[in-house]
Design a protein around this motif. Structure first.
Motif, PDB file in Angstrom:
ATOM      1  N   ASP A  19     -22.517   8.938  -1.091  1.00  0.00           N
ATOM      2  CA  ASP A  19     -20.968   8.262  -0.914  1.00  0.00           C
ATOM      3  C   ASP A  19     -20.097   9.164  -1.305  1.00  0.00           C
ATOM      4  OD1 ASP A  19     -19.129   6.472  -0.685  1.00  0.00           O
ATOM      5  OD2 ASP A  19     -19.649   5.365  -2.471  1.00  0.00           O
ATOM      6  N   SER A  20     -19.338   9.849  -0.333  1.00  0.00           N
ATOM      7  CA  SER A  20     -18.374  10.874  -0.578  1.00  0.00           C
ATOM      8  C   SER A  20     -17.011  10.526  -0.214  1.00  0.00           C
ATOM      9  CB  SER A  20     -18.669  12.192   0.405  1.00  0.00           C
ATOM     10  OG  SER A  20     -18.982  11.919   1.657  1.00  0.00           O
ATOM     11  N   LEU A  21     -16.828   8.946  -0.152  1.00  0.00           N
ATOM     12  CA  LEU A  21     -15.581   8.464   0.425  1.00  0.00           C
ATOM     13  C   LEU A  21     -14.216   8.794  -0.704  1.00  0.00           C
ATOM     14  CD1 LEU A  21     -13.904   6.968   2.295  1.00  0.00           C
ATOM     15  CD2 LEU A  21     -14.413   4.720   0.900  1.00  0.00           C
ATOM     16  N   GLU A  22     -14.754   8.780  -1.962  1.00  0.00           N
ATOM     17  CA  GLU A  22     -13.395   9.210  -2.808  1.00  0.00           C
ATOM     18  C   GLU A  22     -13.282  10.626  -2.638  1.00  0.00           C
ATOM     19  OE1 GLU A  22     -12.533   8.933  -7.441  1.00  0.00           O
ATOM     20  OE2 GLU A  22     -14.629   8.016  -6.999  1.00  0.00           O
ATOM     21  N   VAL A  23     -14.185  11.559  -2.796  1.00  0.00           N
ATOM     22  CA  VAL A  23     -13.933  12.955  -2.650  1.00  0.00           C
ATOM     23  C   VAL A  23     -13.153  13.331  -1.290  1.00  0.00           C
ATOM     24  CG1 VAL A  23     -14.872  15.224  -2.605  1.00  0.00           C
ATOM     25  CG2 VAL A  23     -15.725  13.512  -4.358  1.00  0.00           C
ATOM     26  N   ASP A  24     -13.677  12.743  -0.141  1.00  0.00           N
ATOM     27  CA  ASP A  24     -13.073  12.989   1.201  1.00  0.00           C
ATOM     28  C   ASP A  24     -11.625  12.382   1.001  1.00  0.00           C
ATOM     29  OD1 ASP A  24     -15.372  13.809   1.947  1.00  0.00           O
ATOM     30  OD2 ASP A  24     -16.007  11.955   3.031  1.00  0.00           O
ATOM     31  N   ASN A  25     -11.186  11.309   0.562  1.00  0.00           N
ATOM     32  CA  ASN A  25      -9.856  10.639   0.449  1.00  0.00           C
ATOM     33  C   ASN A  25      -9.126  11.795  -0.515  1.00  0.00           C
ATOM     34  OD1 ASN A  25     -10.498   8.641   2.196  1.00  0.00           O
ATOM     35  ND2 ASN A  25     -10.471   6.983   0.724  1.00  0.00           N
ATOM     36  N   LEU A  26      -9.760  12.061  -1.385  1.00  0.00           N
ATOM     37  CA  LEU A  26      -8.822  12.971  -2.358  1.00  0.00           C
ATOM     38  C   LEU A  26      -8.294  14.407  -1.533  1.00  0.00           C
ATOM     39  CD1 LEU A  26     -10.529  12.158  -5.575  1.00  0.00           C
ATOM     40  CD2 LEU A  26      -8.077  11.882  -4.986  1.00  0.00           C
ATOM     41  N   ALA A  27      -9.517  14.815  -0.710  1.00  0.00           N
ATOM     42  CA  ALA A  27      -9.375  16.065  -0.267  1.00  0.00           C
ATOM     43  C   ALA A  27      -8.418  15.854   1.034  1.00  0.00           C
ATOM     44  CB  ALA A  27     -10.726  16.619   0.290  1.00  0.00           C
ATOM     45  N   PHE A  28      -8.214  14.804   1.581  1.00  0.00           N
ATOM     46  CA  PHE A  28      -7.191  14.553   2.614  1.00  0.00           C
ATOM     47  C   PHE A  28      -5.862  14.415   1.833  1.00  0.00           C
ATOM     48  CE2 PHE A  28      -4.616  11.808   5.309  1.00  0.00           C
ATOM     49  CZ  PHE A  28      -4.937  12.571   6.602  1.00  0.00           C
ATOM     50  N   GLU A  29      -5.811  13.727   0.664  1.00  0.00           N
ATOM     51  CA  GLU A  29      -4.612  13.707  -0.132  1.00  0.00           C
ATOM     52  C   GLU A  29      -4.113  15.130  -0.389  1.00  0.00           C
ATOM     53  OE1 GLU A  29      -3.008  12.114  -4.496  1.00  0.00           O
ATOM     54  OE2 GLU A  29      -4.699  11.150  -3.568  1.00  0.00           O
ATOM     55  N   ARG A  30      -4.948  15.895  -0.826  1.00  0.00           N
ATOM     56  CA  ARG A  30      -4.343  17.311  -1.167  1.00  0.00           C
ATOM     57  C   ARG A  30      -3.995  17.967   0.035  1.00  0.00           C
ATOM     58  NH1 ARG A  30      -4.910  20.955  -5.365  1.00  0.00           N
ATOM     59  NH2 ARG A  30      -3.679  22.919  -4.550  1.00  0.00           N
ATOM     60  N   ALA A  31      -4.807  17.988   1.224  1.00  0.00           N
ATOM     61  CA  ALA A  31      -4.307  18.662   2.244  1.00  0.00           C
ATOM     62  C   ALA A  31      -2.973  18.367   2.778  1.00  0.00           C
ATOM     63  CB  ALA A  31      -5.347  18.209   3.275  1.00  0.00           C
ATOM     64  N   MET A  32      -2.946  17.200   2.773  1.00  0.00           N
ATOM     65  CA  MET A  32      -1.307  16.380   3.415  1.00  0.00           C
ATOM     66  C   MET A  32      -0.367  17.026   2.528  1.00  0.00           C
ATOM     67  SD  MET A  32      -1.530  14.311   5.864  1.00  0.00           S
ATOM     68  CE  MET A  32       0.167  13.388   5.551  1.00  0.00           C
ATOM     69  N   LEU A  33      -0.645  17.158   1.111  1.00  0.00           N
ATOM     70  CA  LEU A  33       0.390  17.650   0.193  1.00  0.00           C
ATOM     71  C   LEU A  33       0.660  19.180   0.494  1.00  0.00           C
ATOM     72  CD1 LEU A  33       2.345  17.230  -2.060  1.00  0.00           C
ATOM     73  CD2 LEU A  33       0.363  17.677  -3.552  1.00  0.00           C
ATOM     74  N   ASP A  34      -0.337  19.801   0.587  1.00  0.00           N
ATOM     75  CA  ASP A  34      -0.632  21.293   1.095  1.00  0.00           C
ATOM     76  C   ASP A  34       0.279  21.596   2.299  1.00  0.00           C
ATOM     77  OD1 ASP A  34      -1.560  21.633  -1.291  1.00  0.00           O
ATOM     78  OD2 ASP A  34      -3.690  22.405  -0.791  1.00  0.00           O
ATOM     79  N   LEU A  35       0.022  20.834   3.344  1.00  0.00           N
ATOM     80  CA  LEU A  35       0.428  21.132   4.762  1.00  0.00           C
ATOM     81  C   LEU A  35       1.663  20.531   4.941  1.00  0.00           C
ATOM     82  CD1 LEU A  35      -3.165  20.825   6.606  1.00  0.00           C
ATOM     83  CD2 LEU A  35      -1.960  22.929   5.775  1.00  0.00           C
ATOM     84  N   THR A  36       2.097  19.334   4.541  1.00  0.00           N
ATOM     85  CA  THR A  36       3.183  18.786   4.952  1.00  0.00           C
ATOM     86  C   THR A  36       4.277  18.649   3.722  1.00  0.00           C
ATOM     87  OG1 THR A  36       2.609  16.626   4.321  1.00  0.00           O
ATOM     88  CG2 THR A  36       1.936  17.317   6.566  1.00  0.00           C
ATOM     89  N   GLY A  37       3.705  18.773   2.444  1.00  0.00           N
ATOM     90  CA  GLY A  37       4.610  18.556   1.357  1.00  0.00           C
ATOM     91  C   GLY A  37       4.882  17.145   0.952  1.00  0.00           C
ATOM     92  N   ARG A  38       4.238  16.230   1.663  1.00  0.00           N
ATOM     93  CA  ARG A  38       4.124  14.744   1.645  1.00  0.00           C
ATOM     94  C   ARG A  38       3.027  14.161   0.704  1.00  0.00           C
ATOM     95  NH1 ARG A  38       4.301  11.317   6.684  1.00  0.00           N
ATOM     96  NH2 ARG A  38       4.674   9.871   5.076  1.00  0.00           N
ATOM     97  N   HIS A  39       3.255  13.585  -0.348  1.00  0.00           N
ATOM     98  CA  HIS A  39       2.007  13.061  -0.910  1.00  0.00           C
ATOM     99  C   HIS A  39       1.817  11.703  -0.556  1.00  0.00           C
ATOM    100  CE1 HIS A  39       0.509  10.300  -4.247  1.00  0.00           C
ATOM    101  NE2 HIS A  39      -0.451  11.460  -4.459  1.00  0.00           N
ATOM    102  N   VAL A  40       0.446  11.474   0.251  1.00  0.00           N
ATOM    103  CA  VAL A  40       0.085  10.090   0.896  1.00  0.00           C
ATOM    104  C   VAL A  40      -0.948   9.824  -0.265  1.00  0.00           C
ATOM    105  CG1 VAL A  40      -1.079   9.157   2.680  1.00  0.00           C
ATOM    106  CG2 VAL A  40       0.801  10.847   2.993  1.00  0.00           C
ATOM    107  N   PRO A  41      -1.081   8.775  -0.939  1.00  0.00           N
ATOM    108  CA  PRO A  41      -2.141   8.489  -1.872  1.00  0.00           C
ATOM    109  C   PRO A  41      -3.346   8.112  -1.112  1.00  0.00           C
ATOM    110  CG  PRO A  41      -0.244   7.117  -2.362  1.00  0.00           C
ATOM    111  CD  PRO A  41       0.183   7.897  -1.029  1.00  0.00           C
TER     112      PRO A  41
END
Length: 64
Positions: A19-41
């Motif tokens: 069950d990797s959903l939580e880790v996947d979502n946290l990785a997406f959150e971090r990628a959004m922040l790194d690539l766009t500067g936006r924090h998407v929970p």
């Protein structure tokens, strides 16, 4: 130290084995922040589960 070369590698991107959903979502959150500067929970992704990652990313990056 004895190291063995990996003969096979298993990718479980859909959560069948782990069950990797939580880790996947946290990785997406971090990628959004790194690539766009936006924090998407990570929790904001829940309604989009099952969609391809590029489509989800586009929904949060493209202006409305």
């Amino acid at each position: 130290m004895f190291l063995m070369a990996a003969r096979d590698i298993v990718f479980d991107l859909d959560g069948t084995l782990v069950d990797s959903l939580e880790v996947d979502n946290l990785a997406f959150e971090r990628a959004m922040l790194d690539l766009t500067g936006r924090h998407v929970p990570a929790k904001a992704l829940d309604p989009y589960l099952g969609m391809p990652a590029p489509a989800i990313f586009a929904m949060f990056v493209l202006p409305e």
